[in-house]
Every structure is written in C-alpha cells, then in structure tokens.
Design a protein around this motif. Structure first.
Motif, short mmCIF file in Angstrom:
data_model
loop_
_atom_site.label_atom_id
_atom_site.label_comp_id
_atom_site.label_asym_id
_atom_site.label_seq_id
_atom_site.Cartn_x
_atom_site.Cartn_y
_atom_site.Cartn_z
N GLN A 28 0.87 -1.36 -0.19
CA GLN A 28 0.27 0.01 0.05
C GLN A 28 0.84 1.44 -0.10
O GLN A 28 0.62 2.05 -0.81
N GLU A 29 1.81 1.21 0.60
CA GLU A 29 2.85 2.58 1.04
C GLU A 29 3.42 3.02 -0.43
O GLU A 29 4.04 3.83 -0.43
N PHE A 30 3.78 1.87 -1.17
CA PHE A 30 4.50 2.14 -2.38
C PHE A 30 3.55 2.20 -3.58
O PHE A 30 3.99 2.06 -4.81
N THR A 31 2.24 2.27 -3.50
CA THR A 31 1.43 2.29 -4.57
C THR A 31 0.61 3.74 -4.63
O THR A 31 0.34 4.31 -3.68
N LYS A 32 0.76 4.16 -6.08
CA LYS A 32 -0.19 5.21 -6.42
C LYS A 32 -1.35 4.63 -7.13
O LYS A 32 -1.27 3.90 -8.07
N GLU A 33 -2.42 5.10 -6.81
CA GLU A 33 -3.76 4.69 -7.22
C GLU A 33 -4.58 5.71 -7.93
O GLU A 33 -4.69 6.79 -7.46
N PHE A 34 -5.43 5.32 -8.94
CA PHE A 34 -6.13 6.34 -9.80
C PHE A 34 -7.52 5.39 -9.85
O PHE A 34 -7.70 4.71 -10.40
N GLU A 35 -8.54 6.22 -9.06
CA GLU A 35 -9.72 5.69 -9.21
C GLU A 35 -10.57 5.70 -10.52
O GLU A 35 -10.40 6.82 -11.18
N ILE A 36 -11.17 4.80 -10.90
CA ILE A 36 -12.03 4.59 -12.21
C ILE A 36 -13.41 5.29 -11.76
O ILE A 36 -14.06 4.77 -10.92
#
Ligand SMILES: C[S@@+](CC[C@H](N)C(=O)[O-])C[C@H]1O[C@@H](n2cnc3c(N)ncnc32)[C@H](O)[C@@H]1O
Length: 295
Positions: A256-264
């Motif tokens: 989680q702490e290394f993740t960049k997330e973009f919501e659809i």
C-alpha cells in the motif's frame, strides 16, 4: 606401464571427488563440504516419488481446457454479435471518453510513460473476466480491453484466462484478437518485462498471488494493475479489524505505501456494475527498500 596406469587412476579418482564436492550439500554440523558416497545399489531400484510440499503444490500451474467441448457456429456468431454491440456502446460512452482522458492526464500519464517508454509494446494479461456469454459486465470489461488495445498504441498482445470460459467464449475471444491461456497460472505471472494486468473484480487471493510472485522492487515496478481498489481493501481492514482476512491479502496490504492509485469513475449506472471500485495501480519501490510483510 603399470606405474602410468596407477597415476591415471589416481588422477581420475581425484577428479571425481572434486565433482562430488560440488554436488553434495553441506552438513548442518560441519561447515566444510562433505563427500557422501552412495552405496552401489540395484540400478533398477526406483526412488520413491516425493509428495510435493504445500508450497510446491501452491506454485503448481495446472493445465486447463474448457469443460464444455461443444460449440456451434450459430452460438459463436450470436456471441460475436453481442460483443460487437457492447464494444460499440462502450466506445460511444461518456464513461470511455473519461477513461481515456484520465490515462492522458499529466498526473497519470507519467506513470504509464515510465513503463511504456522502455518497451515498445506492453502485454496485457487479463485474469478473471467471467462469462461473456452469460453476463453484461464481463462483456463490457472485455470490450474495454479491446478498445484499450485499439486506441493505445503501446498495448501489445492480449492474453486472457478464467477457468470458467466456455469453448464458444474462447473461440470468440480468439476472433477478437486475444490469446486464451491453457494454463491456470493462479495469478502467478512474473513481470520480467512490463505487463498491464487487467483483473476486473477478481478475488483478493489472485491479486495477492500476483504481488507475492513479483515481491521484488524490479518486478513490482514493472506492473500496471487495473483491478479492485487496494485503498478500499485497506479501508475495509481498518474498519473490520479481522486479522484472519489480513493473512490472505498480506502482500496487498504491505504494498500500500508504495502504491499510487487512480480511481475509475463509472459516471453512469450503465457502467457501475462492471467497473465500480476499480482503480489503476502503479508501484514504486526503491532498490534498497526492505519489503516487509506487516501482518
Ligand atoms: C468475482 S468474479 C468476477 C467476474 C467478472 N470480472 C465480473 O466483474 O463480473 C471472479 C472471476 O475470477 C475467476 N477466477 C478464479 N480463479 C481464477 C484464476 N486462477 N485465474 C483467472 N481467473 C480466475 C472466476 O472464475 C471468476 O469468473
């Protein structure tokens, strides 16, 4: 003459001892290499087959074939027609326009570029698509994959696997340009080269298997993942505090702490069922990071 033979014999023995040294394992007690010579036994004797360990069993990939082996041209044409309607509907939708716009925003595109610049074509691996014959959501999800391939020039080969795919579905998918895998990888594909994994609404274990297999900074950094939102799993963990669940998703929670997330954004009810709770995920792990499993 006799002396020479004896010399050759000694040299040969020394050489075989050297080979044995390399082939045998260290004993626990002794730090030096130990030569263990096997007694000559009946050459016909068979060694007992060892049962695979639990870990080996988990890692085994299984051959797969559709359970139904019946299809007809009529069924295939009917399904192909349904797919064409679905692709056309999606292509004209506001949802799909917004989906493409999001990929091209400066914030998201830098993540795509990082992976697509080094590789002219990035393979797309699709796990867990579901039944495109029976349900609209899998049809829309496959339509999205096909449209991505048509519109984004960096997307290469498409590979699909779901153990429930029928022969009719498999044939239509091939017709639409996909390669249907004949092995159940259980999500354990190594990202030796950059790969876009499209895993719409898959079970959490499948995401976790993928991460576990790629649990190294260089492999994780080569993954683009479109699937269930990891942030939502994290949120659910904080709310439910169910430690039994944490075990099945420990890699997912730890990354989680290394993740960049973009919501659809689903934008309308038409696309809610197929794409709700989905996000793009990119991992950015430094080479000196010690990847810890927190639970
Ligand atoms: C919750 S369903 C999602 C189906 C569809 N994508 C949807 O949104 O309706 C999860 C899917 O993952 C598939 N699945 C289970 N194990 C799998 C595996 N090892 N590899 C690929 N897919 C798998 C199941 O057969 C099922 O179709």
């Amino acid at each position: 003459m006799c002396k020479n033979y004896f010399l050759v014999f000694l040299i040969t023995m020394a050489a075989s001892a050297e080979t044995l040294k390399c082939e045998h394992h260290k004993t626990a007690e002794d730090d030096d290499w130990t030569i263990v010579l096997r007694k000559r036994t009946n050459p016909k004797r068979k060694f007992p087959k060892l049962k695979p360990s639990k870990q080996q069993q988990e890692q085994q990939q299984t051959q797969w074939a559709p359970t139904d082996i019946e299809t007809t041209l009529e069924k295939e044409l009917h399904l192909m027609n349904k797919m064409k309607i679905s692709i056309e509907k999606l292509e004209k939708s506001q949802f799909f326009n917004a989906f493409l716009d999001q990929i091209h925003t400066p914030e998201a595109s830098q993540h795509f570029l990082k992976l697509t610049q080094s590789q002219s074509k990035v393979k797309m691996v699709i796990y867990g698509i579901g039944s495109i014959e029976s349900f609209e959501s899998p049809r829309l999800q496959l339509s999205l994959a096909i449209l991505m391939k048509r519109k984004l020039d960096w997307i290469g080969e498409m590979e699909v696997f779901d153990p429930i795919i029928s022969l009719t579905e498999s044939k239509v998918m091939v017709e639409l340009g996909c390669r249907v895998l004949l092995v159940n990888e259980h999500g354990r594909r190594e990202a030796v080269d950059p790969i876009l994994f499209f895993m719409p609404h898959c079970e959490v274990e499948l995401y976790d298997n993928l991460l576990k297999t790629n649990w190294r900074h260089d492999l994780l950094n080569k993954i683009i993942l479109l699937g269930n939102s990891f942030e939502k799993y994290e949120h659910h963990r904080l709310v439910s505090k169910n430690q039994a669940l944490d075990e099945s998703r420990k890699h997912l929670l730890a990354i989680q702490e290394f993740t960049k997330e973009f919501e659809i954004k689903t934008l309308s009810d038409d696309y809610f069922r197929a794409f709700h709770g989905s996000s793009w995920h990119f991992f950015s792990v430094d080479c000196d990071t010690d990847l810890q499993l927190t639970c």
